[in-house]
Design a protein around this motif. Structure first.
Motif, PDB file in Angstrom:
ATOM      1  N   ASN A  48       0.833  -1.189   0.000  1.00  0.00           N
ATOM      2  CA  ASN A  48       0.000   0.000   0.000  1.00  0.00           C
ATOM      3  C   ASN A  48       0.874   1.247   0.000  1.00  0.00           C
ATOM      4  O   ASN A  48       1.916   1.289   0.652  1.00  0.00           O
ATOM      5  CB  ASN A  48      -0.911   0.018   1.227  1.00  0.00           C
ATOM      6  N   VAL A  49       0.445   2.273  -0.723  1.00  0.00           N
ATOM      7  CA  VAL A  49       1.221   3.500  -0.829  1.00  0.00           C
ATOM      8  C   VAL A  49       1.490   4.107   0.539  1.00  0.00           C
ATOM      9  O   VAL A  49       2.576   4.619   0.807  1.00  0.00           O
ATOM     10  CB  VAL A  49       0.491   4.514  -1.735  1.00  0.00           C
ATOM     11  N   VAL A  50       0.540   4.019   1.440  1.00  0.00           N
ATOM     12  CA  VAL A  50       0.693   4.633   2.762  1.00  0.00           C
ATOM     13  C   VAL A  50       1.756   3.935   3.592  1.00  0.00           C
ATOM     14  O   VAL A  50       2.264   4.497   4.569  1.00  0.00           O
ATOM     15  CB  VAL A  50      -0.643   4.624   3.530  1.00  0.00           C
ATOM     16  N   ASP A  51       2.110   2.693   3.195  1.00  0.00           N
ATOM     17  CA  ASP A  51       3.121   1.943   3.943  1.00  0.00           C
ATOM     18  C   ASP A  51       4.516   2.065   3.346  1.00  0.00           C
ATOM     19  O   ASP A  51       5.464   1.452   3.846  1.00  0.00           O
ATOM     20  CB  ASP A  51       2.736   0.455   3.995  1.00  0.00           C
ATOM     21  N   LEU A  52       4.654   2.833   2.270  1.00  0.00           N
ATOM     22  CA  LEU A  52       5.951   2.952   1.607  1.00  0.00           C
ATOM     23  C   LEU A  52       6.980   3.560   2.545  1.00  0.00           C
ATOM     24  O   LEU A  52       6.799   4.646   3.070  1.00  0.00           O
ATOM     25  CB  LEU A  52       5.809   3.815   0.351  1.00  0.00           C
ATOM     26  N   GLN A  53       8.080   2.849   2.757  1.00  0.00           N
ATOM     27  CA  GLN A  53       9.069   3.264   3.740  1.00  0.00           C
ATOM     28  C   GLN A  53      10.381   3.746   3.147  1.00  0.00           C
ATOM     29  O   GLN A  53      11.113   4.487   3.778  1.00  0.00           O
ATOM     30  CB  GLN A  53       9.367   2.094   4.697  1.00  0.00           C
ATOM     31  N   HIS A  54      10.705   3.314   1.958  1.00  0.00           N
ATOM     32  CA  HIS A  54      12.018   3.666   1.437  1.00  0.00           C
ATOM     33  C   HIS A  54      12.027   3.629  -0.078  1.00  0.00           C
ATOM     34  O   HIS A  54      11.155   3.050  -0.709  1.00  0.00           O
ATOM     35  CB  HIS A  54      13.084   2.709   1.984  1.00  0.00           C
ATOM     36  N   ASN A  55      13.003   4.288  -0.646  1.00  0.00           N
ATOM     37  CA  ASN A  55      13.177   4.291  -2.084  1.00  0.00           C
ATOM     38  C   ASN A  55      14.143   3.189  -2.492  1.00  0.00           C
ATOM     39  O   ASN A  55      15.004   2.768  -1.726  1.00  0.00           O
ATOM     40  CB  ASN A  55      13.720   5.645  -2.559  1.00  0.00           C
ATOM     41  N   GLY A  82      -6.240   0.398  -6.564  1.00  0.00           N
ATOM     42  CA  GLY A  82      -6.305   0.005  -5.166  1.00  0.00           C
ATOM     43  C   GLY A  82      -5.255   0.668  -4.317  1.00  0.00           C
ATOM     44  O   GLY A  82      -4.945   0.198  -3.223  1.00  0.00           O
ATOM     45  N   ASN A  83      -4.665   1.751  -4.840  1.00  0.00           N
ATOM     46  CA  ASN A  83      -3.675   2.523  -4.082  1.00  0.00           C
ATOM     47  C   ASN A  83      -2.480   1.668  -3.685  1.00  0.00           C
ATOM     48  O   ASN A  83      -1.986   1.727  -2.550  1.00  0.00           O
ATOM     49  CB  ASN A  83      -4.326   3.137  -2.829  1.00  0.00           C
ATOM     50  N   LYS A  84      -2.005   0.851  -4.633  1.00  0.00           N
ATOM     51  CA  LYS A  84      -0.883  -0.038  -4.353  1.00  0.00           C
ATOM     52  C   LYS A  84       0.285   0.234  -5.298  1.00  0.00           C
ATOM     53  O   LYS A  84       0.120   0.688  -6.430  1.00  0.00           O
ATOM     54  CB  LYS A  84      -1.300  -1.506  -4.467  1.00  0.00           C
ATOM     55  N   ILE A  85       1.467  -0.076  -4.776  1.00  0.00           N
ATOM     56  CA  ILE A  85       2.701  -0.027  -5.548  1.00  0.00           C
ATOM     57  C   ILE A  85       3.169  -1.459  -5.782  1.00  0.00           C
ATOM     58  O   ILE A  85       3.119  -2.300  -4.880  1.00  0.00           O
ATOM     59  CB  ILE A  85       3.798   0.754  -4.795  1.00  0.00           C
ATOM     60  N   VAL A  86       3.609  -1.727  -7.001  1.00  0.00           N
ATOM     61  CA  VAL A  86       4.161  -3.044  -7.335  1.00  0.00           C
ATOM     62  C   VAL A  86       5.647  -2.872  -7.619  1.00  0.00           C
ATOM     63  O   VAL A  86       6.038  -2.070  -8.468  1.00  0.00           O
ATOM     64  CB  VAL A  86       3.470  -3.642  -8.571  1.00  0.00           C
ATOM     65  N   TYR A  87       6.451  -3.629  -6.893  1.00  0.00           N
ATOM     66  CA  TYR A  87       7.894  -3.593  -7.114  1.00  0.00           C
ATOM     67  C   TYR A  87       8.364  -4.994  -7.478  1.00  0.00           C
ATOM     68  O   TYR A  87       8.104  -5.960  -6.750  1.00  0.00           O
ATOM     69  CB  TYR A  87       8.623  -3.116  -5.855  1.00  0.00           C
TER      70      TYR A  87
END
Length: 253
Positions: A48-55, A82-87
């Motif tokens: 989730n985008v709100v949980d993104l902690q680092h680059n 869904g407000n998500k980032i996929v890495y």
């Protein structure tokens, strides 16, 4: 597994508070495998985008794998619904037949074994993206597209006229199944208009009925007829009563 020399790993993990990146692989996997010389992998993390902690940078990842004998490593980062980032991180060359949730940032690499592909992004896909997909995934048989945003937002004029010959046609010679139910109707146009895409083996299509009706001009448009001619299974969402033109358009149903 301290004596392991070869490892093949395919992981997709959801709802983590941190991406699986180079540090995680080093500390949790590679440090315990001093004899590892071949590491083929695809690791996809959803957060989730709100949980993104680092680059994360590709340079950092590349440094992790300098001590093992393998192909270069690629990474990709993009947003989905869904407000998500996929890495994702993957080894090159890619040896798996199944690949999900790639987007516009997917690197220009050859994936010669992939037969099932899901593409998803919150940024519209342009025609050149599909050209690249057709070239880099030569064996693709099943394709699913999830993107609700119109290609018109890209301000492209590459198909300002139906007869524009300046841009190549995307050819998917083995594509059997196409799912564009969760996609903007621009992608119905993208794949059914033979001036943009040619799908000679397409036999299954999942699509919103109204999108199909609009793009085919009530099942009379010649530019979309050939790509529909071999369809044997048509999964329609919100369908209406079929007309004579409909059955002429899909003679194998």
């Amino acid at each position: 597994m301290s004596c392991l020399e070869k490892l093949t790993l395919y992981l997709r993990i959801d709802d983590r508070n941190r991406f699986i990146d180079d540090t995680h692989l080093e500390n949790e996997i590679l440090v315990y495998m001093p004899w590892l010389h071949s590491f083929t992998f695809y690791i996809c993390t959803y957060m989730n985008v709100v949980d993104l902690q680092h680059n994360i940078s590709n340079k950092d990842i590349q440094q992790t794998f300098t001590n093992i004998k393998q192909q270069p490593v690629a990474n990709t980062l993009h947003s989905i619904h869904g407000n998500k980032i996929v890495y994702s991180i993957l080894s090159i060359s890619f040896e798996f037949d199944h690949l999900e949730d790639i987007g516009n940032t997917f690197p220009n690499i050859k994936c010669s074994y992939v037969t099932y592909l899901l593409i998803q992004d919150v940024v519209p896909f342009d025609h050149q993206f599909f050209i690249r997909i057709s070239q880099n995934f030569p064996l693709i048989m099943n394709l699913r597209i999830m993107n609700i945003y119109s290609q018109s937002s890209l301000n492209l004029n590459m198909f300002a006229t139906e007869n524009n010959q300046l841009y190549a046609t995307a050819v998917y010679p083995r594509l059997i199944s196409l799912d564009i139910f969760c996609a903007h109707h621009d992608y119905v146009e993208e794949f059914l208009n033979e001036k943009k895409t040619y799908v000679p083996c397409l036999t299954q299509l999942r699509v919103v009925y109204n999108d199909l009706r609009i793009v085919t001009k009530n099942f009379t448009r010649e530019e979309t007829r050939r790509n529909c001619a071999n369809i044997k299974r048509l999964i329609l969402i919100t369908q209406l009563a079929h007309t004579k033109d409909f059955y002429l358009y899909f003679p194998l149903l």
